[in-house]
Design a protein around this motif. Sequence first.
Motif, PDB file in Angstrom:
ATOM      1  N   TYR A  64      10.806   4.865   3.412  1.00 42.13           N
ATOM      2  CA  TYR A  64       9.754   4.458   4.339  1.00 42.13           C
ATOM      3  C   TYR A  64      10.121   3.104   4.930  1.00 42.13           C
ATOM      4  O   TYR A  64      10.881   2.325   4.352  1.00 42.13           O
ATOM      5  N   GLY A  65       9.596   2.856   6.098  1.00 46.62           N
ATOM      6  CA  GLY A  65       9.763   1.571   6.748  1.00 46.62           C
ATOM      7  C   GLY A  65       8.481   1.227   7.491  1.00 46.62           C
ATOM      8  O   GLY A  65       7.703   2.119   7.850  1.00 46.62           O
ATOM      9  N   ILE A  66       8.270  -0.047   7.709  1.00 49.54           N
ATOM     10  CA  ILE A  66       7.081  -0.504   8.436  1.00 49.54           C
ATOM     11  C   ILE A  66       7.536  -1.542   9.444  1.00 49.54           C
ATOM     12  O   ILE A  66       8.322  -2.438   9.113  1.00 49.54           O
ATOM     13  N   ARG A  67       7.075  -1.398  10.669  1.00 52.01           N
ATOM     14  CA  ARG A  67       7.444  -2.359  11.704  1.00 52.01           C
ATOM     15  C   ARG A  67       6.249  -2.640  12.604  1.00 52.01           C
ATOM     16  O   ARG A  67       5.334  -1.835  12.723  1.00 52.01           O
TER      17      ARG A  67
ATOM     18  N   LYS B  48       0.830  -1.204   0.000  1.00 54.38           N
ATOM     19  CA  LYS B  48       0.000   0.000   0.000  1.00 54.38           C
ATOM     20  C   LYS B  48       0.869   1.259   0.000  1.00 54.38           C
ATOM     21  O   LYS B  48       0.664   2.165  -0.812  1.00 54.38           O
ATOM     22  N   VAL B  49       1.846   1.325   0.900  1.00 52.44           N
ATOM     23  CA  VAL B  49       2.688   2.522   1.002  1.00 52.44           C
ATOM     24  C   VAL B  49       3.502   2.714  -0.270  1.00 52.44           C
ATOM     25  O   VAL B  49       3.598   3.827  -0.798  1.00 52.44           O
ATOM     26  N   SER B  50       4.065   1.639  -0.804  1.00 51.66           N
ATOM     27  CA  SER B  50       4.881   1.781  -2.017  1.00 51.66           C
ATOM     28  C   SER B  50       4.044   2.230  -3.215  1.00 51.66           C
ATOM     29  O   SER B  50       4.542   2.953  -4.077  1.00 51.66           O
ATOM     30  N   SER B  51       2.769   1.853  -3.262  1.00 55.69           N
ATOM     31  CA  SER B  51       1.932   2.292  -4.384  1.00 55.69           C
ATOM     32  C   SER B  51       1.403   3.716  -4.174  1.00 55.69           C
ATOM     33  O   SER B  51       1.267   4.476  -5.124  1.00 55.69           O
ATOM     34  N   LEU B  52       1.118   4.088  -2.927  1.00 52.09           N
ATOM     35  CA  LEU B  52       0.607   5.433  -2.648  1.00 52.09           C
ATOM     36  C   LEU B  52       1.703   6.498  -2.712  1.00 52.09           C
ATOM     37  O   LEU B  52       1.433   7.645  -3.053  1.00 52.09           O
TER      38      LEU B  52
ATOM     39  N   SER C 280       1.793  15.452   5.130  1.00 53.17           N
ATOM     40  CA  SER C 280       0.888  15.288   3.975  1.00 53.17           C
ATOM     41  C   SER C 280       0.922  13.860   3.451  1.00 53.17           C
ATOM     42  O   SER C 280      -0.123  13.280   3.135  1.00 53.17           O
ATOM     43  N   ASP C 281       2.107  13.283   3.366  1.00 60.97           N
ATOM     44  CA  ASP C 281       2.238  11.915   2.873  1.00 60.97           C
ATOM     45  C   ASP C 281       1.617  10.912   3.853  1.00 60.97           C
ATOM     46  O   ASP C 281       1.000   9.932   3.434  1.00 60.97           O
ATOM     47  N   THR C 282       1.744  11.179   5.148  1.00 59.98           N
ATOM     48  CA  THR C 282       1.101  10.318   6.148  1.00 59.98           C
ATOM     49  C   THR C 282      -0.411  10.388   6.003  1.00 59.98           C
ATOM     50  O   THR C 282      -1.106   9.379   6.106  1.00 59.98           O
ATOM     51  N   GLU C 283      -0.930  11.566   5.719  1.00 62.12           N
ATOM     52  CA  GLU C 283      -2.378  11.722   5.527  1.00 62.12           C
ATOM     53  C   GLU C 283      -2.865  10.940   4.306  1.00 62.12           C
ATOM     54  O   GLU C 283      -3.946  10.347   4.329  1.00 62.12           O
ATOM     55  N   ILE C 284      -2.068  10.920   3.250  1.00 59.74           N
ATOM     56  CA  ILE C 284      -2.419  10.136   2.058  1.00 59.74           C
ATOM     57  C   ILE C 284      -2.578   8.664   2.427  1.00 59.74           C
ATOM     58  O   ILE C 284      -3.543   7.999   2.041  1.00 59.74           O
TER      59      ILE C 284
END
Length: 148
Positions: free
Chosen positions: A43-46, A14-18, A93-97
């Motif tokens: 970006y990273g996800i944990r 999701k993050v890589s596509s958004l 802004s990117d977090t809101e997306i």
Amino acid sequence: MAIVQDILTALDTKVSSLLPTYKKAKFTFDLAQNNRVSAKKIYGIRVDSGKSVTGITMSATFDQDFQVILSDIYQPKNDTDNNIADIINQLHSDTEIIYRDLYQKRLDLTSAQVLLVQLVDLSPPEIDTDNNSVSLIATFTVKYRSNL
């Protein structure tokens, strides 16, 4: 748990596509290590904490927290504060997306039913002056149900 790994994978997709201008961080726990590689828009996800919550009979319902980390670098110069402020605004802004999409569309999993994704915490920006980087950590709770 396989479901947690499925959620991690779905969040990553999701993050890589958004945010296609971001690259996946090589290090998600020691963010300063990324600056040795390239920390421009990463970006990273944990996985964070989680708990079992009241659900329906014959299913297990969980609230599992995940952290999405967005980072960018700045060039030190005379107007560094303005430069950092611009990066912080962009990270917000990117977090809101991400949040809008997760809230509206949730996550599509085959291993569990995602009931809700909500933003529960947005940390203050972390400014690393040694590495000229700014990071923002958003904690999302994913409520999901799994059949026993």
